[in-house]
Design a protein around this motif. Sequence first.
Motif, PDB file in Angstrom:
ATOM      1  N   TYR A  51       0.845  -1.197   0.000  1.00 19.01           N
ATOM      2  CA  TYR A  51       0.000   0.000   0.000  1.00 19.01           C
ATOM      3  C   TYR A  51       0.876   1.241   0.000  1.00 19.01           C
ATOM      4  O   TYR A  51       1.692   1.432   0.897  1.00 19.01           O
ATOM      5  CB  TYR A  51      -0.891  -0.034   1.245  1.00 19.01           C
ATOM      6  N   LEU A  82     -10.782  -5.541  -1.588  1.00 18.81           N
ATOM      7  CA  LEU A  82     -11.252  -4.508  -2.503  1.00 18.81           C
ATOM      8  C   LEU A  82     -12.513  -5.025  -3.173  1.00 18.81           C
ATOM      9  O   LEU A  82     -12.556  -6.180  -3.601  1.00 18.81           O
ATOM     10  CB  LEU A  82     -10.167  -4.223  -3.547  1.00 18.81           C
ATOM     11  N   ASP A  95      -6.777  -0.823  -9.242  1.00 17.88           N
ATOM     12  CA  ASP A  95      -6.409  -0.906  -7.825  1.00 17.88           C
ATOM     13  C   ASP A  95      -5.958  -2.309  -7.441  1.00 17.88           C
ATOM     14  O   ASP A  95      -5.024  -2.480  -6.657  1.00 17.88           O
ATOM     15  CB  ASP A  95      -7.597  -0.484  -6.950  1.00 17.88           C
ATOM     16  N   PHE A 229     -12.336  -1.911   0.994  1.00 23.28           N
ATOM     17  CA  PHE A 229     -12.202  -0.645   0.276  1.00 23.28           C
ATOM     18  C   PHE A 229     -13.118  -0.639  -0.933  1.00 23.28           C
ATOM     19  O   PHE A 229     -13.319  -1.669  -1.581  1.00 23.28           O
ATOM     20  CB  PHE A 229     -10.771  -0.471  -0.263  1.00 23.28           C
ATOM     21  N   GLU A 233     -10.534   4.019  -3.653  1.00 25.81           N
ATOM     22  CA  GLU A 233     -10.531   4.346  -2.228  1.00 25.81           C
ATOM     23  C   GLU A 233     -11.403   5.571  -1.944  1.00 25.81           C
ATOM     24  O   GLU A 233     -10.987   6.550  -1.332  1.00 25.81           O
ATOM     25  CB  GLU A 233      -9.105   4.579  -1.716  1.00 25.81           C
ATOM     26  N   ASP A 234     -12.660   5.523  -2.405  1.00 31.47           N
ATOM     27  CA  ASP A 234     -13.571   6.620  -2.108  1.00 31.47           C
ATOM     28  C   ASP A 234     -14.392   6.345  -0.853  1.00 31.47           C
ATOM     29  O   ASP A 234     -15.234   7.147  -0.467  1.00 31.47           O
ATOM     30  CB  ASP A 234     -14.479   6.937  -3.300  1.00 31.47           C
ATOM     31  N   TRP A 235     -14.148   5.212  -0.217  1.00 30.45           N
ATOM     32  CA  TRP A 235     -14.652   4.897   1.122  1.00 30.45           C
ATOM     33  C   TRP A 235     -13.947   3.627   1.581  1.00 30.45           C
ATOM     34  O   TRP A 235     -13.397   2.878   0.773  1.00 30.45           O
ATOM     35  CB  TRP A 235     -16.180   4.675   1.136  1.00 30.45           C
ATOM     36  N   TYR A 236     -13.942   3.389   2.870  1.00 29.89           N
ATOM     37  CA  TYR A 236     -13.474   2.108   3.391  1.00 29.89           C
ATOM     38  C   TYR A 236     -14.137   1.845   4.727  1.00 29.89           C
ATOM     39  O   TYR A 236     -14.685   2.745   5.375  1.00 29.89           O
ATOM     40  CB  TYR A 236     -11.948   2.035   3.498  1.00 29.89           C
ATOM     41  N   ALA A 249     -13.015   8.527   3.176  1.00 26.29           N
ATOM     42  CA  ALA A 249     -11.683   8.699   2.584  1.00 26.29           C
ATOM     43  C   ALA A 249     -11.504  10.109   2.041  1.00 26.29           C
ATOM     44  O   ALA A 249     -10.879  10.315   0.997  1.00 26.29           O
ATOM     45  CB  ALA A 249     -11.429   7.648   1.503  1.00 26.29           C
TER      46      ALA A 249
END
Length: 361
Positions: A51, A82, A95, A229, A233-236, A249
């Motif tokens: 990462y 993911l 990703d 995720f 990565e617009d939220w996790y 995020a």
Amino acid sequence: MRDFVIVGGGIAGISAAARLSHLGTVTVLEQEDSLAHHASGRSAALFEQNYGKVSTIALNEAGADYHATANGGVLSPRGIMLIGTDETAELFEHDRKQMKLEEVGYDEARRLWPILAPHVTRAAWDPRASDIDTDLLIQNFGREARGNGAEIRTKSAVTAIRRTGTGWEVEAGGEVIEARRLVNAAGAWVDVVARLAGLSPLGVTPLRRSMARIPAPEGHDPSGWPMVFGPGEDWYAKPDAGALIVSPADEDPAEPHDAWADDMVLAEGLARFEEHMTVEVTRMLANWAGLRTFSPDRELVIGPDPAEPDFLWFACQGGYGFQTAPAGSQLLADLAGGRSPDLPPDIVKRLDPARFERVPA
């Protein structure tokens, strides 16, 4: 006269104190009542070796054994997954390859995270990702530093820095501390510290990251679920002590301060989480925010300032502070002690503060 004065008592400052305490006398100055009050105390705390940027991954790899074994280790199994949909397939695949995740089918993804919605058609995961016991890691570094005579002062906000013929004078907590070398590990305040010292700032802007803690879905125990995720990565989301923490995020620019979450930003992130789940979020247990500080190229900054070699940067960890701390602090100590680092020369160069063109303070 101390050998090192370190400004900042987060994971950067306290790991630097542990390593540098083997080279000489150390004083750590933390403005808050306790260590790791700001970004370090609000981290999602995951160790995922693949990462981050190239140099970040190199630091992760170099510090993996320390995390796993030093002082009994600070890692526990978590895994990372993911997920995506048909609409986000291209971004998902980007990703997945970048993080070197193994794709799994929907049934396996549902086994790992039972509340996934049926339209989640893509999933990939790495079982090796681990939780970091951040409090224990800070305690371990602090114990090492104090064991070598380091002095750790809280409630010691730095108000002035002066260059002298023999080093630095730092005013903090109503006292003056003299030291031969100064380490800037001040997190979101690193440019403030540089300006106080009369040096050019890096030009960083702290970015707010918000978190919400929500109840575990009824009938489920998420303790064994991986961190998950969304693509890009617009939220996790991540299990946390019988509940879930969910983040939008976000990366909203902010001035250095004791950050708090924005309700609208949290609502947007929770909505993105809900879009991929079979459950709704009906309430929050708590929320908070921290400031993640990146350099202009989003790689860490470790080493002596090109204009003033006795001013050492250990800065811009962004969201990677805990996982890079063992190797990052070792690199700092190697450079301070005149030793050849174990990291490859190209990685050391990528982290060197001299890589930036900077405007005067």
